[in-house]
Design a protein around this motif. Structure first.
Motif, short mmCIF file in Angstrom:
data_model
loop_
_atom_site.label_atom_id
_atom_site.label_comp_id
_atom_site.label_asym_id
_atom_site.label_seq_id
_atom_site.Cartn_x
_atom_site.Cartn_y
_atom_site.Cartn_z
N PHE A 119 -13.38 5.88 4.69
CA PHE A 119 -13.27 7.20 4.08
C PHE A 119 -11.84 7.45 3.62
CE2 PHE A 119 -12.38 11.75 4.31
CZ PHE A 119 -13.34 12.22 3.44
N VAL A 120 -11.68 7.97 2.41
CA VAL A 120 -10.36 8.29 1.86
C VAL A 120 -10.37 9.74 1.41
CG1 VAL A 120 -8.68 7.75 0.04
CG2 VAL A 120 -10.01 5.91 1.09
N GLU A 121 -9.39 10.49 1.90
CA GLU A 121 -9.23 11.88 1.47
C GLU A 121 -8.88 11.93 -0.01
OE1 GLU A 121 -9.63 14.67 3.18
OE2 GLU A 121 -9.85 13.86 5.20
N GLU A 122 -9.28 12.99 -0.69
CA GLU A 122 -8.99 13.13 -2.12
C GLU A 122 -7.49 13.07 -2.40
OE1 GLU A 122 -9.81 16.33 -5.72
OE2 GLU A 122 -11.00 16.44 -3.89
N SER A 123 -6.68 13.58 -1.49
CA SER A 123 -5.23 13.58 -1.68
C SER A 123 -4.63 12.17 -1.62
CB SER A 123 -4.55 14.46 -0.63
OG SER A 123 -4.84 13.99 0.67
N ASP A 124 -5.40 11.17 -1.14
CA ASP A 124 -4.93 9.79 -1.01
C ASP A 124 -5.49 8.86 -2.08
OD1 ASP A 124 -3.35 10.28 1.24
OD2 ASP A 124 -5.03 9.99 2.61
N TYR A 125 -6.18 9.40 -3.10
CA TYR A 125 -6.84 8.55 -4.09
C TYR A 125 -5.87 7.62 -4.82
CZ TYR A 125 -11.40 10.85 -3.73
OH TYR A 125 -12.60 11.31 -3.29
N GLY A 126 -4.65 7.99 -5.06
CA GLY A 126 -3.71 7.14 -5.78
C GLY A 126 -2.91 6.21 -4.89
N CYS A 127 -3.23 6.17 -3.61
CA CYS A 127 -2.43 5.41 -2.64
C CYS A 127 -2.98 4.00 -2.43
CB CYS A 127 -2.43 6.13 -1.29
SG CYS A 127 -1.58 7.72 -1.34
N HIS A 128 -2.17 3.15 -1.82
CA HIS A 128 -2.59 1.81 -1.41
C HIS A 128 -3.36 1.92 -0.10
CE1 HIS A 128 0.05 -0.35 -4.23
NE2 HIS A 128 0.91 0.63 -4.00
N LYS A 129 -4.59 1.39 -0.07
CA LYS A 129 -5.38 1.35 1.17
C LYS A 129 -4.97 0.11 1.95
CE LYS A 129 -9.78 2.01 0.96
NZ LYS A 129 -11.19 2.01 0.57
N LEU A 130 -4.45 0.30 3.17
CA LEU A 130 -3.95 -0.81 3.98
C LEU A 130 -4.60 -0.81 5.36
CD1 LEU A 130 -0.15 -0.37 3.16
CD2 LEU A 130 -1.73 -1.99 2.12
N TYR A 131 -4.58 -1.98 6.02
CA TYR A 131 -5.11 -2.09 7.37
C TYR A 131 -4.32 -3.14 8.15
CZ TYR A 131 -7.29 -6.58 6.41
OH TYR A 131 -7.50 -7.90 6.11
N LYS A 132 -4.45 -3.08 9.46
CA LYS A 132 -3.88 -4.08 10.37
C LYS A 132 -4.83 -4.19 11.56
CE LYS A 132 0.63 -5.15 12.36
NZ LYS A 132 1.97 -4.59 12.58
N CYS A 133 -5.10 -5.41 12.00
CA CYS A 133 -5.92 -5.60 13.19
C CYS A 133 -5.11 -5.19 14.41
CB CYS A 133 -6.36 -7.05 13.32
SG CYS A 133 -7.49 -7.57 12.03
N VAL A 134 -5.72 -4.44 15.30
CA VAL A 134 -5.01 -3.98 16.50
C VAL A 134 -4.53 -5.17 17.33
CG1 VAL A 134 -5.19 -2.62 18.61
CG2 VAL A 134 -6.23 -1.79 16.51
N ASP A 135 -5.30 -6.25 17.34
CA ASP A 135 -4.90 -7.44 18.10
C ASP A 135 -3.60 -8.05 17.58
OD1 ASP A 135 -7.04 -7.24 19.81
OD2 ASP A 135 -8.28 -8.68 18.71
N ASP A 136 -3.24 -7.76 16.32
CA ASP A 136 -2.01 -8.29 15.73
C ASP A 136 -0.80 -7.38 15.94
OD1 ASP A 136 -3.48 -10.42 14.79
OD2 ASP A 136 -3.81 -9.52 12.80
N MET A 137 -1.01 -6.25 16.60
CA MET A 137 0.08 -5.30 16.82
C MET A 137 0.92 -5.71 18.01
SD MET A 137 -1.87 -1.71 15.90
CE MET A 137 -1.04 -0.88 17.19
N ILE A 138 2.05 -5.04 18.14
CA ILE A 138 2.95 -5.28 19.26
C ILE A 138 2.24 -4.96 20.56
CG2 ILE A 138 5.06 -4.89 17.96
CD1 ILE A 138 5.00 -2.01 19.12
N LYS A 139 2.65 -5.57 21.61
CA LYS A 139 2.09 -5.30 22.93
C LYS A 139 2.94 -4.26 23.63
CE LYS A 139 -1.00 -8.41 22.34
NZ LYS A 139 -2.08 -7.98 21.51
N PRO A 140 2.31 -3.32 24.36
CA PRO A 140 3.09 -2.31 25.07
C PRO A 140 3.89 -2.93 26.20
CG PRO A 140 0.78 -2.16 25.69
CD PRO A 140 0.88 -3.19 24.59
N ARG A 141 5.01 -2.29 26.52
CA ARG A 141 5.84 -2.76 27.64
C ARG A 141 5.11 -2.56 28.96
NH1 ARG A 141 11.18 0.41 25.93
NH2 ARG A 141 11.35 -0.47 23.88
N SER A 142 5.32 -3.49 29.88
CA SER A 142 4.67 -3.40 31.19
C SER A 142 5.40 -2.41 32.07
CB SER A 142 4.67 -4.75 31.87
OG SER A 142 4.06 -5.70 31.03
#
Length: 142
Positions: A119-142
């Motif tokens: 889903f894309v809000e009307e205000s974002d129609y001219g924007c780049h749609k991007l994604y990232k897999c959560v598994d590829d994100m940084i890991k939280p500090r222990s």
């Protein structure tokens, strides 16, 4: 919402996210059938004031870390914590042209493929749609 101090100036930073899903669109004859690919957190709003854009915080092994990178990493840490409670596979966002390098160039967010939808809000129609897999994100500090 959190506070961030840069160059003796205290900033109040607001980040707005929402949950949703990413669907794959398959064409079957004249019909398009949407198949869920996974839950998402969409970053609705994360911006750096013009005055602070380009503010370099550090340089690690030749890689410059800017205020925008720091705020995005903080947001990703919050999303990783949220993932413990909600099924999240992807982080999505709609980037302006000005923010595209922050997300795509420096932080590994990928452009949506033509057969993937969210889903894309009307205000974002001219924007780049991007994604990232959560598994590829940084890991939280222990």
């Amino acid at each position: 919402m959190f506070y961030c101090q840069i160059k003796k100036i205290l900033l109040l930073v607001t980040i707005n996210v929402e949950v949703g899903r990413v669907d794959r669109a398959d064409r079957i004859g004249d019909n398009i059938v949407y198949k869920p690919m996974g839950g998402t957190v969409n970053i609705n709003y994360l911006a750096v004031h013009n005055k602070f854009q380009g503010t370099k915080l550090a340089e690690i092994e030749g890689q410059k870390i800017y205020l925008g990178d720091y705020l995005l990493r903080h947001c990703e840490r919050l999303i990783l914590e949220l993932r413990k409670q909600v099924g999240i596979v992807f982080v999505t966002l709609n980037s302006t042209e000005q923010g595209y390098h922050l997300y795509h160039g420096r932080n590994s967010y990928m452009d949506f493929e033509d057969d993937v939808s969210t889903f894309v809000e009307e205000s974002d129609y001219g924007c780049h749609k991007l994604y990232k897999c959560v598994d590829d994100m940084i890991k939280p500090r222990s």
